[in-house]
Design a protein around this motif. Sequence first.
Motif, PDB file in Angstrom:
ATOM      1  N   UNK A 183       0.829  -1.215   0.000  1.00 30.28           N
ATOM      2  CA  UNK A 183       0.000   0.000   0.000  1.00 30.28           C
ATOM      3  C   UNK A 183       0.859   1.258   0.000  1.00 30.28           C
ATOM      4  N   UNK A 184       1.866   1.315   0.861  1.00 31.88           N
ATOM      5  CA  UNK A 184       2.690   2.529   0.959  1.00 31.88           C
ATOM      6  C   UNK A 184       3.514   2.775  -0.309  1.00 31.88           C
ATOM      7  N   UNK A 190      -6.057   0.674  -1.564  1.00 30.41           N
ATOM      8  CA  UNK A 190      -7.243   0.280  -0.808  1.00 30.41           C
ATOM      9  C   UNK A 190      -8.405   1.083  -1.372  1.00 30.41           C
ATOM     10  N   UNK A 191      -9.285   0.438  -2.103  1.00 29.26           N
ATOM     11  CA  UNK A 191     -10.451   1.123  -2.661  1.00 29.26           C
ATOM     12  C   UNK A 191     -11.426   1.450  -1.552  1.00 29.26           C
ATOM     13  N   UNK A 192     -11.590   0.502  -0.642  1.00 29.93           N
ATOM     14  CA  UNK A 192     -12.514   0.697   0.472  1.00 29.93           C
ATOM     15  C   UNK A 192     -12.158  -0.244   1.607  1.00 29.93           C
ATOM     16  N   UNK A 207      -9.606  -4.159  -2.732  1.00 30.49           N
ATOM     17  CA  UNK A 207      -8.242  -3.818  -3.118  1.00 30.49           C
ATOM     18  C   UNK A 207      -8.098  -3.818  -4.634  1.00 30.49           C
ATOM     19  N   UNK A 208      -7.061  -3.100  -5.103  1.00 30.45           N
ATOM     20  CA  UNK A 208      -6.790  -3.043  -6.550  1.00 30.45           C
ATOM     21  C   UNK A 208      -5.279  -3.044  -6.752  1.00 30.45           C
ATOM     22  N   UNK A 209      -4.813  -3.906  -7.630  1.00 30.42           N
ATOM     23  CA  UNK A 209      -3.391  -3.929  -7.992  1.00 30.42           C
ATOM     24  C   UNK A 209      -3.154  -2.857  -9.045  1.00 30.42           C
ATOM     25  N   UNK A 210      -2.357  -1.850  -8.695  1.00 26.99           N
ATOM     26  CA  UNK A 210      -2.160  -0.705  -9.583  1.00 26.99           C
ATOM     27  C   UNK A 210      -0.984  -0.868 -10.534  1.00 26.99           C
ATOM     28  N   UNK A 211       0.017  -1.649 -10.132  1.00 33.60           N
ATOM     29  CA  UNK A 211       1.217  -1.750 -10.965  1.00 33.60           C
ATOM     30  C   UNK A 211       1.832  -3.137 -10.853  1.00 33.60           C
ATOM     31  N   UNK A 212       2.473  -3.562 -11.930  1.00 32.24           N
ATOM     32  CA  UNK A 212       3.195  -4.821 -11.914  1.00 32.24           C
ATOM     33  C   UNK A 212       2.361  -6.008 -12.329  1.00 32.24           C
ATOM     34  N   UNK A 251      -9.985  -5.567  -9.278  1.00 34.57           N
ATOM     35  CA  UNK A 251     -10.466  -5.264  -7.934  1.00 34.57           C
ATOM     36  C   UNK A 251     -10.884  -6.564  -7.252  1.00 34.57           C
ATOM     37  N   UNK A 252     -10.446  -6.710  -6.005  1.00 30.78           N
ATOM     38  CA  UNK A 252     -10.775  -7.912  -5.239  1.00 30.78           C
ATOM     39  C   UNK A 252     -11.433  -7.492  -3.929  1.00 30.78           C
ATOM     40  N   UNK A 253     -12.555  -8.118  -3.634  1.00 28.79           N
ATOM     41  CA  UNK A 253     -13.237  -7.870  -2.366  1.00 28.79           C
ATOM     42  C   UNK A 253     -13.038  -9.077  -1.453  1.00 28.79           C
ATOM     43  N   UNK A 254     -12.797  -8.819  -0.169  1.00 32.48           N
ATOM     44  CA  UNK A 254     -12.648  -9.907   0.787  1.00 32.48           C
ATOM     45  C   UNK A 254     -13.105  -9.474   2.169  1.00 32.48           C
ATOM     46  N   UNK A 255     -13.402 -10.462   3.007  1.00 31.02           N
ATOM     47  CA  UNK A 255     -13.829 -10.214   4.383  1.00 31.02           C
ATOM     48  C   UNK A 255     -12.856 -10.924   5.309  1.00 31.02           C
TER      49      UNK A 255
END
Length: 320
Positions: A183-184, A190-192, A207-212, A251-255
Amino acid sequence: DGGVADVMSAIEAMQSLNSATATATTTATALPAALTDIVPSVQRGEEEVEEDDGGSRSYKMGKGKKGRKRVVRKSGESDEEYQARLEEAARKYKEYLAKRKAIRSVMREECERQYSAGGGEDPSSKRGSGMLIAHLNYVGGVSQVDEIKRHGHFGFKHRDEAPLKLSKNKAKQPGTIEFHEAVTSGKVSIVQATGHSFGEKSLHLELRLEAGPFTTVVLCKGTIFQHIGWVHKQNLMVIGDNSIDLYPKERVKLKVDAYCMNLSCGCAHGETMYLTDLYMTNKKVLAHQSRVWDYLDQKYDEVLKPSPEDGEGAEGGEAA
């Protein structure tokens, strides 16, 4: 009339706080000594009015149901003296609440200043630690800035002082990265993040993978998420390691299962939460929810006690 109702509401609130602090493992500083002394005691019974051999009478608060709280009248106390005592208690309680409310913004501002280095307070990346520290100190009874304890007092470590490390097996796996680092660095966003009570599936993440390329992100046990305002809800700490597979731009959602960190506060109910730069690694504490409560409740009780300079995060380290 309305004035009497207001008085009774204030008295009931004080009695609830007094009762909770006397019987539960919350904090012993919910009411200051001056208010603890003045609040009328609580009794239970069935009759509308009782009088003992010493002439002490008690009245029900509310409509006549068995077991309701009562305000106890002192022996020999006149109606005027009794009403004046209740009004004085209500006045002092309102003054106490106003003082506590006034310190909140000051505490939050100071704590966020202390934890802002390195982008630690960044709403755009859903990160922040200052609100957590302000809230925990508030629960401990802090009423002025110079009483604030830093994260080491609560047994937490800060990622800038000691980055959270993956287990040897996970660290060896190609394309695997720890959650804070992901994240840093901007690799993962972190979308939400929202809280929903505590325990099983209580921390909801998107969550969303932005790069790589394809990446596995490990959200480690002991990672802490905070509420972002004075909602007085339970902050959350991750119970176990979670491996999350992410594909580019997906985008991946998890609990996620998470411990409650504030026994005396209400459950989260969908409020937004931020990732903090703080975490705990104490294996004994992280073994069970009850141990988390016991450990942190003790720390809340010790916030206002004189102590040597905090060893940052020392008590949150590995326990034998």
